[in-house]
Design a protein around this motif. Structure first.
Motif, PDB file in Angstrom:
ATOM      1  N   VAL A   1       0.842  -1.187   0.000  1.00 29.47           N
ATOM      2  CA  VAL A   1       0.000   0.000   0.000  1.00 29.47           C
ATOM      3  C   VAL A   1       0.886   1.249   0.000  1.00 29.47           C
ATOM      4  O   VAL A   1       0.608   2.225  -0.682  1.00 29.47           O
ATOM      5  CB  VAL A   1      -0.959  -0.027   1.204  1.00 29.47           C
ATOM      6  CG1 VAL A   1      -1.549   1.332   1.453  1.00 29.47           C
ATOM      7  CG2 VAL A   1      -2.071  -1.033   0.959  1.00 29.47           C
ATOM      8  N   ALA A   2       1.996   1.179   0.743  1.00 36.08           N
ATOM      9  CA  ALA A   2       2.911   2.325   0.752  1.00 36.08           C
ATOM     10  C   ALA A   2       3.605   2.465  -0.599  1.00 36.08           C
ATOM     11  O   ALA A   2       3.608   3.551  -1.201  1.00 36.08           O
ATOM     12  CB  ALA A   2       3.941   2.161   1.861  1.00 36.08           C
ATOM     13  N   TYR A   3       4.158   1.376  -1.100  1.00 33.30           N
ATOM     14  CA  TYR A   3       4.887   1.441  -2.371  1.00 33.30           C
ATOM     15  C   TYR A   3       4.013   2.018  -3.480  1.00 33.30           C
ATOM     16  O   TYR A   3       4.447   2.846  -4.263  1.00 33.30           O
ATOM     17  CB  TYR A   3       5.355   0.051  -2.826  1.00 33.30           C
ATOM     18  CG  TYR A   3       6.321  -0.645  -1.906  1.00 33.30           C
ATOM     19  CD1 TYR A   3       7.155   0.060  -1.044  1.00 33.30           C
ATOM     20  CD2 TYR A   3       6.404  -2.046  -1.899  1.00 33.30           C
ATOM     21  CE1 TYR A   3       8.041  -0.601  -0.200  1.00 33.30           C
ATOM     22  CE2 TYR A   3       7.286  -2.705  -1.069  1.00 33.30           C
ATOM     23  CZ  TYR A   3       8.098  -1.985  -0.214  1.00 33.30           C
ATOM     24  OH  TYR A   3       8.964  -2.643   0.603  1.00 33.30           O
ATOM     25  N   PHE A   4       2.798   1.498  -3.544  1.00 25.65           N
ATOM     26  CA  PHE A   4       1.981   1.853  -4.704  1.00 25.65           C
ATOM     27  C   PHE A   4       1.033   3.023  -4.433  1.00 25.65           C
ATOM     28  O   PHE A   4       0.198   3.338  -5.268  1.00 25.65           O
ATOM     29  CB  PHE A   4       1.242   0.621  -5.222  1.00 25.65           C
ATOM     30  CG  PHE A   4       2.200  -0.442  -5.678  1.00 25.65           C
ATOM     31  CD1 PHE A   4       2.971  -0.242  -6.819  1.00 25.65           C
ATOM     32  CD2 PHE A   4       2.383  -1.612  -4.955  1.00 25.65           C
ATOM     33  CE1 PHE A   4       3.894  -1.198  -7.222  1.00 25.65           C
ATOM     34  CE2 PHE A   4       3.299  -2.571  -5.361  1.00 25.65           C
ATOM     35  CZ  PHE A   4       4.062  -2.354  -6.488  1.00 25.65           C
ATOM     36  N   SER A   5       1.173   3.634  -3.256  1.00 29.96           N
ATOM     37  CA  SER A   5       0.573   4.950  -3.076  1.00 29.96           C
ATOM     38  C   SER A   5       1.681   5.984  -3.147  1.00 29.96           C
ATOM     39  O   SER A   5       1.426   7.169  -2.944  1.00 29.96           O
ATOM     40  CB  SER A   5      -0.124   5.065  -1.721  1.00 29.96           C
ATOM     41  OG  SER A   5      -1.131   4.101  -1.620  1.00 29.96           O
ATOM     42  N   ARG A   6       2.879   5.529  -3.400  1.00 30.10           N
ATOM     43  CA  ARG A   6       4.075   6.386  -3.456  1.00 30.10           C
ATOM     44  C   ARG A   6       4.126   7.282  -2.227  1.00 30.10           C
ATOM     45  O   ARG A   6       4.244   8.494  -2.326  1.00 30.10           O
ATOM     46  CB  ARG A   6       4.066   7.246  -4.744  1.00 30.10           C
ATOM     47  CG  ARG A   6       3.858   6.503  -6.031  1.00 30.10           C
ATOM     48  CD  ARG A   6       4.695   5.294  -6.189  1.00 30.10           C
ATOM     49  NE  ARG A   6       6.144   5.532  -6.368  1.00 30.10           N
ATOM     50  CZ  ARG A   6       7.048   4.547  -6.351  1.00 30.10           C
ATOM     51  NH1 ARG A   6       6.681   3.286  -6.150  1.00 30.10           N
ATOM     52  NH2 ARG A   6       8.315   4.808  -6.520  1.00 30.10           N
TER      53      ARG A   6
END
Ligand SMILES: [Cu+2]
Lengths: 570, 316
Positions: A279-284
């Motif tokens: 979720v963190a990676y792909f919410s940048r």
């Protein structure tokens, strides 16, 4: 020649062990899934011949008989939990990513990894062998409650083989649990502080701690049961069933669930970790409340053994214990809510990219959320009683342990596959697979929840023997249709996998633009000792979209071990 | 002691797929189900407008045609106290549906609104304020949802589920000893002398009879494996475990015939471990018990060791 073979099989490279677990796990996933479809067939068309099954059940011309059916649900549960989900999460993804993500050259005990896999393989072979023995495979339910699981009531060799097989996977799970814990504690790269570990490492670490603590409890219960089966002891035999037996069947239930409940968290903790990271990676965006999330996962881990007796609310538990376990069980939902809200907060005001791992993570969140919510009423004594032993329970734990864990496995695999095999899976197929699986999981297990609320008991060969369950036939047929579609949609995954391994394009070094060590410091696939030089870690795992990084590097992410031109972002 | 009275003989399961049988138990002495229909105006049914459930076959076809199964509802209730727990369940489901809806809505909104959005500078781990929001919100949800569930459950447990004072203090209470077998329910009534283990004990197989509006105090054991004694229409569930006596109680709100089910996997024919529970008027029940006790005394065989499983009633 022969030595080469042995060397290839007896590998101590954690990445190779991971690939072995991956194929083993998928094999058993296929088996467990087919068994599930047969169970679903029986509830939609009770006693009707299953097309193509006549070779296996010639006397009934392919129709499931009650003995065949008891084998089905027993094996489905055992295979899925011990031979598919746990091996995929810990054996495959855990073995692959854990040393890479903490900057280690391998596990603390590489030979233990290999030995663990072979213990699992022996267990798996015993399971498969049990199909060929007289009186068939195990049939006492996945919980193997005695006295039913003792030879007086389940005399077949299959049940004994399964008991030994569970001991084998117990050895395997304990060994990788120990290995993971020691590796995380002792083998982190310089600078990889506890506060800089990716959340998936936290999840694997906590899960490994639970394996170390509670798998021995399962082993104890199973060993005593094995002695009851083969050595004539009477640990779990009481009353008229025993000739002077002084044992107690309820002791087994306590031991079993003291393992069995933490097992739920063993399965879901790595999944939580992946969701938190993805979720963190792909919410940048950095994970919201990283420390809070890691702490909440720790709180769940610490409490996981203290809530087990809610499985025994109807076993004649004393009111004092019933109340205590009700309070503890409800309490465990608090850290889970904190963690969930952190995920949602991470999404908020991010820059969301719907890649296949992200879709997998979001789907995991949704089905886990639904599964968690439907479990609340099972944690309170009064509402547990009407729902206990019904399909409501089945729907609830399939959402959390089944759907959520599997979607996390697929999310993780879609994420790390380029690293594992150096080839990129087809994103479109992957997305279609994740989406269809998530929707159909909710269909199947939502149908089970509905059937359970209406009173359908679990494990009934023919639920319609009960008059009050007859009206549920259409609902069960609808659920079965969803299950078959779910099975069919897995072809999207199999096709993708086969096509990619056969002629997929080479993966980019860091396709997801993230900064964790496996993507920034190791080749795809990584060399046998992982890193050319052991990285020195400078910052946390989620340095995304920081303006100074953007300015200096012209990209929105920064490697955990990357030396920044001008200072670093913690 | 105690001949087998009423009901069918012990289920002899064959291992072939069973045909669907609507009502396999033929009631013994006593009023037939149609006579026992809730005609007594003194016992208005507190349960939602339910069809007379004793006409089992009839109500089944009705339910099937009205598509009741598609409504998310627990099995038709027949217990005095069942509506309490049903209401609690319903209330918590409303809460949970609300939670699920909010969660889903937030997730979908976040993904839809911020999909590919321009990245915004975010402090590592959020701000102190945003984290306080998370913890505060989680605590509020926890107190609201779990708290409601806990208080309601605790109240039901205190007043009904674990409150054996109710049957203990009521002089009309019917005591029942149940012995679970692979795959049938053997029930023992004390007979007119009120004591278990005497020649007038009434023993039935898969055939429970209780009077309406009177506490029924049940103690269960098992001779072989772990079984699960359950009365879905009464929200009653309790393990039958070899070597220990478990107890629970219930009270029927109306007359009718309901099903007894086994909910713990207990072997191949687990699915056929089905009994019937008939709720009779107090007068009909007394008449049945007297007659059955008389027959039992006649058939009493002191040498039949297998029949002597009853125990002196003990309330802890
Ligand atoms: Cu049973």
């Amino acid at each position: 020649m022969r030595a080469g073979w042995v060397r290839a099989l007896w590998t101590t490279d954690h990445k190779q062990v991971a690939r072995q677990y991956l194929w083993g796990g998928f094999g058993f996933l296929l088996l467990g899934g087919l068994l599930a479809l047969l169970i679903r067939w029986q509830w939609a068309w009770p006693g009707q011949p299953v097309p193509g099954l006549a070779w296996a059940l010639p006397e009934s011309r392919g129709a499931l008989t009650p003995p065949a059916y008891t084998v089905l649900f027993t094996l489905h549960g055992l295979v899925m939990i011990f031979f598919a989900v746990t091996p995929l999460l810990f054996g495959a993804l855990g073995h692959f990513v854990l040393p890479l993500a903490i900057g280690a050259r391998g596990f603390a005990f590489p030979r233990l990894s290999a030995a663990g896999f072979w213990a699992y393989a022996v267990g798996g072979a015993l399971v498969l062998a049990s199909f060929a023995v007289r009186l068939g495979p195990a049939s006492a339910g996945w919980t193997s409650y005695p006295p039913l699981a003792t030879p007086a009531f389940t005399p077949g060799v299959g049940q004994t083989l399964m008991t030994v097989a569970i001991l084998c996977v117990g050895v395997s799970a304990f060994s990788y649990g120990l290995n993971f814990v020691v590796t995380v504690v002792r083998c982190r790269a310089p600078g990889m502080t506890w506060g800089r570990m990716p959340l998936v490492v936290w999840g694997l670490f906590y899960g490994a701690v639970l394996n170390v603590l509670f798998v021995p409890v399962l082993a104890a219960a199973t060993l005593l049961l094995l002695l009851d089966r083969v050595a004539g002891t009477q640990f779990f035999i009481a009353g008229a069933a025993a000739v002077g037996g002084g044992g107690d069947p309820i002791v087994y239930q306590h031991l079993f669930w003291l393992f069995g409940h933490p097992e739920v968290y063993i399965l879901i903790l790595p999944a939580w970790g992946m969701v938190g990271d993805f979720v963190a990676y792909f919410s940048r965006k950095p994970a919201h409340g990283y420390r809070l999330t890691a702490g909440a996962m720790g709180a769940v881990t610490a409490m996981s053994g203290l809530v087990y007796a809610h499985h025994l609310f109807t076993s004649g538990l004393s009111p004092v214990l019933g109340r205590a376990f009700m309070v503890l069980t409800l309490l465990i939902s608090l850290p889970a809510e904190v963690m969930f809200l952190n995920w949602l907060m991470t999404l908020w005001r991010g820059s969301v990219r719907l890649t296949s791992p992200m879709l997998g993570a979001l789907a995991t969140m949704i089905v886990f959320g639904l599964g968690g919510i439907t479990g609340l009423v099972l944690g309170a004594v009064a509402t547990d009683v009407p729902l206990h032993g019904t399909m409501w329970v089945v729907g609830h734990f399939h959402l959390t342990m089944g759907a959520a864990s599997f979607l996390a496995v697929f999310a993780g695999l879609y994420f790390w596959f380029p690293k594992m095999y150096g080839r990129a899976l087809h994103e479109g197929l992957a997305k279609a697979h994740v989406l269809s699986s998530a929707v159909l999981f909710v269909g199947v297990f939502g149908g089970q929840l509905a059937a359970g609320y209406a009173g359908q008991l679990r494990r009934l060969y023919d639920p319609y023997q009960y008059t009050y369950l007859k009206p549920l036939l259409p609902l069960n047929q609808w659920t079965t249709a969803c299950a078959f579609l779910l099975g069919a949609s897995q072809l999207l995954f199999v096709g993708n996998l086969v096509w990619t391994l056969w002629r997929g394009r080479a993966a980019e070094p860091n396709p997801w633009n993230v900064g964790t060590l496996e993507w920034t410091c190791a080749a795809s696939p990584p060399a046998p000792d992982n890193f050319a030089t052991v990285p020195v870690v400078l910052r946390g795992p989620h340095v995304l979209s920081q303006p100074d990084v953007q300015q200096q590097l012209g990209r929105d992410w920064m490697g955990q071990a990357e030396v920044a031109p001008l200072g670093g972002t913690e | 002691m105690g001949g087998v009275v009423g009901g069918e003989a012990r289920v002899r399961p064959d291992l072939s797929p069973a045909p669907l049988i609507l009502a396999e138990s033929t009631p013994g002495p006593g009023p037939s189900p149609s006579e026992a229909r809730d005609a007594d105006p003194a016992h208005p049914t507190p349960v939602r407008s339910a069809p007379p459930a004793n006409a089992v076959t009839q109500s089944v076809s009705e339910q099937a045609s009205t598509g009741r199964a598609w409504r998310l509802a627990p099995p038709e209730g027949a217990s005095t106290y069942g509506p309490q727990v049903d209401a609690l369940l319903e209330r918590s489901h409303v809460f949970e549906a609300g939670l699920a809806a909010v969660m889903l809505a937030w997730l979908v909104l976040a993904v839809w609104r911020f999909r590919g959005a321009r990245p915004v500078v975010a402090a590592n781990g959020g701000t102190r304020r945003s984290r306080a929001w998370v913890v505060g919100l989680a605590v509020c949800v926890f107190i609201g949802v779990d708290g409601t569930l806990f208080l309601g459950s605790e109240r039901y447990a205190r007043e009904v589920l674990w409150n054996l004072d109710v049957p203990a203090k009521d002089s009309r209470t019917v005591r029942l000893e149940i012995n679970a077998h692979q795959w049938s329910w053997e029930a023992r009534y004390a007979g007119e002398d009120g004591r278990f283990g005497t020649p007038d004990d009434v023993v039935t197989w898969n055939d429970l009879r209780v009077p309406v509006g009177v506490p029924v105090w049940v103690q269960v054991v098992s001779t072989d494996v772990v079984h699960g004694f359950s009365l879905p229409a009464f929200r009653v569930k309790l393990d039958a475990i070899p070597g220990r006596v478990n107890q629970t109680w219930f009270q029927a709100a109306r007359e009718g015939t309901f099903e007894v089910a086994c909910y713990q996997h207990c072997g191949t024919s687990h699915y056929r471990m089905r009994g019937l529970l008939t709720v009779l008027s107090e007068a009909d029940y007394a008449r049945w018990l007297r007659e059955a006790g008389r027959l039992a005394t006649q058939a009493y065989d002191a040498d039949d060791a297998a029949a002597h499983w009853g125990w002196e009633w003990r309330a802890p």
